[in-house]
Motif scaffolding. Sequence first.
Motif, PDB file in Angstrom:
ATOM      1  N   GLU A 139      13.509  32.786  28.399  1.00 10.93           N
ATOM      2  CA  GLU A 139      12.789  34.040  28.182  1.00 10.93           C
ATOM      3  C   GLU A 139      11.467  34.054  28.948  1.00 10.93           C
ATOM      4  OE1 GLU A 139      12.458  34.419  23.952  1.00 10.93           O
ATOM      5  OE2 GLU A 139      14.548  35.035  23.709  1.00 10.93           O
ATOM      6  N   THR A 140      11.545  33.788  30.237  1.00  6.61           N
ATOM      7  CA  THR A 140      10.323  33.728  31.042  1.00  6.61           C
ATOM      8  C   THR A 140       9.751  35.125  31.284  1.00  6.61           C
ATOM      9  OG1 THR A 140      11.428  33.877  33.204  1.00  6.61           O
ATOM     10  CG2 THR A 140      11.230  31.688  32.214  1.00  6.61           C
ATOM     11  N   SER A 141       8.455  35.162  31.494  1.00 13.74           N
ATOM     12  CA  SER A 141       7.754  36.415  31.811  1.00 13.74           C
ATOM     13  C   SER A 141       6.785  36.135  32.957  1.00 13.74           C
ATOM     14  CB  SER A 141       7.001  36.936  30.583  1.00 13.74           C
ATOM     15  OG  SER A 141       6.093  35.969  30.097  1.00 13.74           O
ATOM     16  N   THR A 187       7.056  32.684  36.998  1.00 16.71           N
ATOM     17  CA  THR A 187       7.203  33.122  35.621  1.00 16.71           C
ATOM     18  C   THR A 187       7.132  31.915  34.696  1.00 16.71           C
ATOM     19  OG1 THR A 187       9.626  32.977  35.691  1.00 16.71           O
ATOM     20  CG2 THR A 187       8.627  35.084  36.312  1.00 16.71           C
TER      21      THR A 187
END
Length: 295
Positions: A46-48, A86
């Motif tokens: 769940e990288t941002s 990210t």
Amino acid sequence: MIDGDYELLTDDSMLHEPILLVMMTGWIDAAGAAAAAVEAVIEECETSPLIRFDDDTFVDYRARRPTMELRDGVNTNLRWHHIELTAGQSPSGRDILVLSGPEPDMNWRRFSKAIGDIAVELGVTQMIGFGAYPFAAPHTRAARLSCSSPSTEVLASVSFARSSVDVPAGMAAALEHTMHDRKIPALGIWAQVPHYVSAMSYPAASAALLDGLHEATGVKIVGAGLRNEITIQRQRIDQMIADNSEHQNMIHQLEALHDAAVEDDADAANAAAEMRIKSGDEIAAEIEEFFREQD
């Protein structure tokens, strides 16, 4: 925070000894295996976005033109190619950084230095690069991994195959040296993709890369979607060659090459190497033509 080469998009990211995973498009990625593996990492971690690099500094728009979204004559949007870093966490809680986007078209040393400085500042403890290349390997065997690193100690820590060859380098190779110079262990992991299927997706190679990541770092990414596709694609390829004795024989030859390499049998390896020299390209061309006829 804005640097001349990049912009920090958020300052609320608290990272603890993250691993840096690198996969940049534009260099060798047979069957898109490395890109698919990284997508699985991005999804499960769940990288941002954390950092975005300046496009004008590193991207040649003539080679990577933005996509114009035209709707009933209205130029609604331009989609640009961004290089981004990210951040996320693995399912087990390990911090992960993912460097993705187009491989820089220029200023490679400048880009490498920027990544190295960022890695030191963020406390990166290890870098892993993903790639995939076409190889005279059979789809009936597990996808084999090979590796690269400036450090013999890093190479000794994994079981992947090693090669001796002079080839053009990608950005990940440059980053291996950048990290090594900063005392950060760096390892490139490459999946071998059967050359006769390198033009289509090959989830077995993507899954192998995820397994390689686990061996090298302890980070486990399931990649359930990829693994579910492996059996389906294997059955499809088997069906394609089932009624052709010539293609079956070709697969058996490739199996001999693969097994000789895995078993480190010198005599068998030499015999298999001679077979590869004589028929490797022919095998690829004939099977690719066979696939086209089936489609």
